[in-house]
Design a protein around this motif. Structure first.
Motif, PDB file in Angstrom:
ATOM      1  N   THR A 138       0.903  -1.280  -0.140  1.00 34.92           N
ATOM      2  CA  THR A 138       0.211  -0.184  -0.115  1.00 34.92           C
ATOM      3  C   THR A 138       0.841   1.226   0.130  1.00 34.92           C
ATOM      4  O   THR A 138       0.583   2.122  -0.726  1.00 34.92           O
ATOM      5  N   ILE A 139       1.904   1.281   0.743  1.00 34.31           N
ATOM      6  CA  ILE A 139       2.841   2.500   0.926  1.00 34.31           C
ATOM      7  C   ILE A 139       3.623   2.812  -0.304  1.00 34.31           C
ATOM      8  O   ILE A 139       3.784   3.714  -0.956  1.00 34.31           O
ATOM      9  N   ALA A 140       4.257   1.422  -0.784  1.00 34.90           N
ATOM     10  CA  ALA A 140       5.086   1.636  -2.318  1.00 34.90           C
ATOM     11  C   ALA A 140       4.076   2.178  -3.243  1.00 34.90           C
ATOM     12  O   ALA A 140       4.495   2.834  -4.141  1.00 34.90           O
ATOM     13  N   ALA A 141       2.779   1.547  -3.518  1.00 37.58           N
ATOM     14  CA  ALA A 141       1.977   1.943  -4.547  1.00 37.58           C
ATOM     15  C   ALA A 141       1.609   3.511  -4.270  1.00 37.58           C
ATOM     16  O   ALA A 141       1.373   4.232  -5.299  1.00 37.58           O
ATOM     17  N   ALA A 142       1.632   3.949  -3.343  1.00 35.55           N
ATOM     18  CA  ALA A 142       0.831   5.438  -3.060  1.00 35.55           C
ATOM     19  C   ALA A 142       1.959   6.287  -3.537  1.00 35.55           C
ATOM     20  O   ALA A 142       1.619   7.383  -3.823  1.00 35.55           O
ATOM     21  N   THR A 143       3.238   5.869  -3.894  1.00 38.86           N
ATOM     22  CA  THR A 143       4.136   6.867  -4.412  1.00 38.86           C
ATOM     23  C   THR A 143       4.018   7.040  -5.715  1.00 38.86           C
ATOM     24  O   THR A 143       4.557   8.130  -6.392  1.00 38.86           O
ATOM     25  N   ILE A 144       3.067   6.155  -6.491  1.00 40.21           N
ATOM     26  CA  ILE A 144       2.830   6.468  -7.669  1.00 40.21           C
ATOM     27  C   ILE A 144       1.992   8.007  -7.944  1.00 40.21           C
ATOM     28  O   ILE A 144       2.030   8.693  -9.056  1.00 40.21           O
ATOM     29  N   GLY A 145       0.919   8.247  -6.739  1.00 40.78           N
ATOM     30  CA  GLY A 145       0.068   9.268  -7.049  1.00 40.78           C
ATOM     31  C   GLY A 145       0.791  10.793  -7.138  1.00 40.78           C
ATOM     32  O   GLY A 145       0.398  11.328  -8.267  1.00 40.78           O
ATOM     33  N   PRO A 146       2.080  11.095  -6.681  1.00 41.12           N
ATOM     34  CA  PRO A 146       2.541  12.299  -7.030  1.00 41.12           C
ATOM     35  C   PRO A 146       3.308  12.407  -8.202  1.00 41.12           C
ATOM     36  O   PRO A 146       3.966  13.294  -8.299  1.00 41.12           O
ATOM     37  N   ILE A 147       3.615  11.441  -8.768  1.00 37.89           N
ATOM     38  CA  ILE A 147       4.372  11.440 -10.064  1.00 37.89           C
ATOM     39  C   ILE A 147       3.251  11.462 -11.428  1.00 37.89           C
ATOM     40  O   ILE A 147       3.449  12.075 -12.095  1.00 37.89           O
ATOM     41  N   PHE A 148       2.264  10.637 -11.267  1.00 31.83           N
ATOM     42  CA  PHE A 148       1.106  10.470 -12.300  1.00 31.83           C
ATOM     43  C   PHE A 148       0.272  11.799 -12.104  1.00 31.83           C
ATOM     44  O   PHE A 148      -0.171  12.107 -11.148  1.00 31.83           O
ATOM     45  N   PHE A 399      11.640  -1.063  -1.527  1.00 29.11           N
ATOM     46  CA  PHE A 399      12.694  -0.108  -1.823  1.00 29.11           C
ATOM     47  C   PHE A 399      13.189  -0.393  -3.336  1.00 29.11           C
ATOM     48  O   PHE A 399      13.868   0.591  -3.854  1.00 29.11           O
ATOM     49  N   ILE A 400      13.382  -1.775  -3.391  1.00 24.05           N
ATOM     50  CA  ILE A 400      14.221  -2.325  -4.547  1.00 24.05           C
ATOM     51  C   ILE A 400      13.644  -1.411  -5.750  1.00 24.05           C
ATOM     52  O   ILE A 400      14.199  -0.954  -6.417  1.00 24.05           O
ATOM     53  N   PRO A 401      12.390  -1.959  -6.071  1.00 23.79           N
ATOM     54  CA  PRO A 401      11.522  -1.251  -7.491  1.00 23.79           C
ATOM     55  C   PRO A 401      11.867   0.284  -7.514  1.00 23.79           C
ATOM     56  O   PRO A 401      11.963   0.752  -8.474  1.00 23.79           O
ATOM     57  N   LEU A 402      11.465   0.837  -6.151  1.00 21.90           N
ATOM     58  CA  LEU A 402      11.298   2.326  -6.257  1.00 21.90           C
ATOM     59  C   LEU A 402      12.795   2.996  -6.612  1.00 21.90           C
ATOM     60  O   LEU A 402      13.141   3.917  -7.451  1.00 21.90           O
ATOM     61  N   LEU A 403      13.935   2.311  -5.941  1.00 24.75           N
ATOM     62  CA  LEU A 403      15.243   2.926  -6.082  1.00 24.75           C
ATOM     63  C   LEU A 403      15.610   2.553  -7.450  1.00 24.75           C
ATOM     64  O   LEU A 403      16.444   3.310  -8.355  1.00 24.75           O
ATOM     65  N   LEU A 404      15.370   1.438  -7.907  1.00 26.25           N
ATOM     66  CA  LEU A 404      15.592   1.034  -9.493  1.00 26.25           C
ATOM     67  C   LEU A 404      14.779   2.110 -10.537  1.00 26.25           C
ATOM     68  O   LEU A 404      15.528   2.508 -11.525  1.00 26.25           O
ATOM     69  N   SER A 405      13.585   2.405 -10.144  1.00 26.98           N
ATOM     70  CA  SER A 405      12.843   3.484 -10.825  1.00 26.98           C
ATOM     71  C   SER A 405      13.493   4.699 -10.682  1.00 26.98           C
ATOM     72  O   SER A 405      13.710   5.537 -11.972  1.00 26.98           O
ATOM     73  N   LEU A 406      14.094   5.033  -9.782  1.00 26.73           N
ATOM     74  CA  LEU A 406      14.655   6.449  -9.601  1.00 26.73           C
ATOM     75  C   LEU A 406      16.218   6.413 -10.524  1.00 26.73           C
ATOM     76  O   LEU A 406      16.415   7.357 -10.954  1.00 26.73           O
ATOM     77  N   LEU A 407      16.905   5.300 -10.523  1.00 27.36           N
ATOM     78  CA  LEU A 407      18.086   5.300 -11.004  1.00 27.36           C
ATOM     79  C   LEU A 407      17.594   5.252 -12.815  1.00 27.36           C
ATOM     80  O   LEU A 407      18.255   5.959 -13.350  1.00 27.36           O
ATOM     81  N   VAL A 408      16.594   4.750 -12.902  1.00 29.77           N
ATOM     82  CA  VAL A 408      16.183   4.811 -14.693  1.00 29.77           C
ATOM     83  C   VAL A 408      15.780   6.019 -14.939  1.00 29.77           C
ATOM     84  O   VAL A 408      16.333   6.717 -16.160  1.00 29.77           O
ATOM     85  N   VAL A 409      14.982   6.858 -13.966  1.00 29.38           N
ATOM     86  CA  VAL A 409      14.557   8.102 -14.672  1.00 29.38           C
ATOM     87  C   VAL A 409      15.656   9.032 -14.219  1.00 29.38           C
ATOM     88  O   VAL A 409      15.789   9.973 -15.201  1.00 29.38           O
ATOM     89  N   SER A 410      16.682   8.821 -13.676  1.00 34.14           N
ATOM     90  CA  SER A 410      17.887   9.925 -13.416  1.00 34.14           C
ATOM     91  C   SER A 410      18.835   9.449 -14.663  1.00 34.14           C
ATOM     92  O   SER A 410      19.482  10.479 -14.780  1.00 34.14           O
ATOM     93  N   THR A 411      19.022   8.335 -15.241  1.00 32.64           N
ATOM     94  CA  THR A 411      19.908   8.210 -16.037  1.00 32.64           C
ATOM     95  C   THR A 411      19.410   8.280 -17.572  1.00 32.64           C
ATOM     96  O   THR A 411      20.306   8.287 -18.534  1.00 32.64           O
ATOM     97  N   VAL A 412      18.228   7.980 -17.727  1.00 35.02           N
ATOM     98  CA  VAL A 412      17.699   8.180 -19.163  1.00 35.02           C
ATOM     99  C   VAL A 412      16.619   9.178 -19.087  1.00 35.02           C
ATOM    100  O   VAL A 412      15.365   9.300 -18.857  1.00 35.02           O
ATOM    101  N   PRO A 413      17.224  10.341 -19.495  1.00 33.36           N
ATOM    102  CA  PRO A 413      16.122  11.588 -19.763  1.00 33.36           C
ATOM    103  C   PRO A 413      14.883  11.325 -20.534  1.00 33.36           C
ATOM    104  O   PRO A 413      13.822  11.818 -20.326  1.00 33.36           O
ATOM    105  N   ALA A 414      15.072  10.398 -21.660  1.00 27.89           N
ATOM    106  CA  ALA A 414      13.856  10.422 -22.266  1.00 27.89           C
ATOM    107  C   ALA A 414      12.617   9.574 -21.914  1.00 27.89           C
ATOM    108  O   ALA A 414      11.458   9.994 -22.193  1.00 27.89           O
TER     109      ALA A 414
END
Length: 425
Positions: A138-148, A399-414
């Motif tokens: 529930t907590i991890a999925a709630a991080t989607i809200g402030p991005i979408f 934290f694994i998928p969230l930090l992996l998402s952060l890494l992808v967003v940080s390294t791939v501007p597109a």
């Protein structure tokens, strides 16, 4: 002067003052102590609120409150359960997808948890999941809200850094879908490792059709919102107003579950939530003005560019800074204080403003999952009636998928820039 200001702010937080009070009090003391013009307090505070994009904040909060008051979240949850089927870990996957759908009207992590948290956790516990696992999902999925979109933190970031709010909201769509995919992959792996239960609900074509018919008006709300933004016909404020009007129409005339008492309660909740957000915005504006007088943004920019001129290196440094800041400081206050300091330097180094906005907010949303100030942890603790340490244990694997998402967003501007660029052609 800046050292005194920051020290006063930190001291106020330590003794338990609310963030807005700590910002305002530190600013007042610094202005008086260093003989700065006192009338600037009112001027800066009011000017910070004189922003058209900020009008969207109370409207999005109201739209989410109205949809929650109708009780449509249960219908949406049941529909997604039927569509996902009886795969292993199905109800956890459904929780993530429902958070994505609901984020299309809420714009805030805590709003998602407040509206969906109890339903999500209760459903998972009823299916045989451990309660702390349900809390973690529930907590991890709630991080989607402030991005979408609509994202309240992104709107505030845009107003502070003079980035197009519409483009920044559109830029959040692909990263939000990426986070959703990584979270679902994490649940799929955990389903195999820990033999998570299958859903007991048996899907049938007739059941799916009935539930789709019931849920369709509510599902059209995020489609209306996203479509309005993508079409260019509406800005954030206009689309927020249209979403509120649509919510009232379906609440009174389609579902007929919305009452005048419920509308009044939604208005009261909106006023309280908006007052808290805008109080921080106004006091942070004065705080930032004092820092600007002392040339802190300029000096920070020179320091960062002195370390490296490589955009990726600077972005990774800011990631580290924000992950630490997010552990101690409320996300909106962090945006208002730090964004004006670091954004100019990173823009000068070549970091795309849209990418930086998404990275900035995603970092701070991960901060909502981290002690000691992670508000999502405490919110779920209240909703699920669990001790905070159990909630923390439940969220650790995610934290694994969230930090992996952060890494992808940080390294791939597109990931952040592709959709806005496509729509602007």
């Amino acid at each position: 002067m800046s050292l005194v200001l920051v020290a006063l702010f930190a001291f106020a937080l330590v003794i338990g003052a609310p963030v807005a009070v700590a910002l305002g009090l530190a600013s007042v003391v610094a202005i008086v102590a260093f003989d700065l013009p006192v009338h600037v307090l009112a001027q800066r505070a009011v000017n910070a609120l004189d922003s058209t994009p900020l009008l969207a904040v109370p409207l999005f909060i109201l739209a989410a409150s109205l949809l929650n008051a109708m009780g449509v979240t249960t219908h949406i949850f049941d529909l997604v359960r039927l569509l996902v089927g009886r795969i292993r870990g199905a109800v956890a996957q459904v929780s993530i997808l429902v958070s994505l759908i609901f984020s299309g009207v809420s714009g805030a992590a805590l709003a998602d948890i407040g509206a969906l948290g109890k339903i999500q956790i209760d459903q998972m516990v009823a299916q045989g999941y451990r309660k702390q696992f349900g809390a973690g999902v529930t907590i991890a999925a709630a991080t989607i809200g402030p991005i979408f979109p609509p994202s309240i933190p992104l709107i505030i970031y845009a107003s502070v850094t003079n980035v197009s709010a519409v483009q920044l909201l559109v830029a959040g769509i692909v990263p939000a879908l990426l986070i959703t995919a990584f979270l679902m992959a994490q649940v799929a792996v955990m389903a195999r490792l820990y033999d998570l239960p299958r859903d007991t609900m048996s899907p049938s074509l007739a059941a799916v059709a009935r539930k789709t018919l019931v849920s369709l008006p509510a599902l059209l709300a995020p489609i209306l919102l996203i479509g309005g933004l993508l079409s260019g016909y509406f800005g954030p404020t206009e689309v927020a107003g249209v979403t509120v009007a649509y919510s009232l129409v379906i609440g009174f005339f389609v579902y007929r579950t919305l009452t005048f008492k419920a509308v009044w309660e939604a208005l009261r909740e909106t006023a309280e939530a908006t007052a808290g957000v805008l109080f921080i915005v106004s006091t942070a504006a004065v705080f930032a003005w004092v820092l600007t007088l002392d040339r802190v943004p300029a000096l920070a920019g020179e320091y960062l560019l002195g370390i490296s001129s490589n955009p990726l290196v600077l972005l990774l440094l800011v990631n580290l800074l924000l992950l630490v800041v997010g552990m101690f400081l409320e996300s909106i206050a962090a945006i208002l204080i730090i964004a004006p300091i670091v954004a100019p330097a990173l823009h000068a180094a070549g970091v795309d403003p849209l990418q930086l906005g998404i990275v900035f907010v995603l970092n701070l949303m991960i901060g909502l999952l981290t002690p000691p100030v992670g508000m999502s942890l405490y919110m779920v603790s209240i909703v699920a009636k669990m001790p905070v340490h159990s909630v923390v244990r439940g969220v650790l694997p995610f934290f694994i998928p969230l930090l992996l998402s952060l890494l992808v967003v940080s390294t791939v501007p597109a990931v952040s820039t592709w959709l806005p660029e496509l729509l602007s052609r």
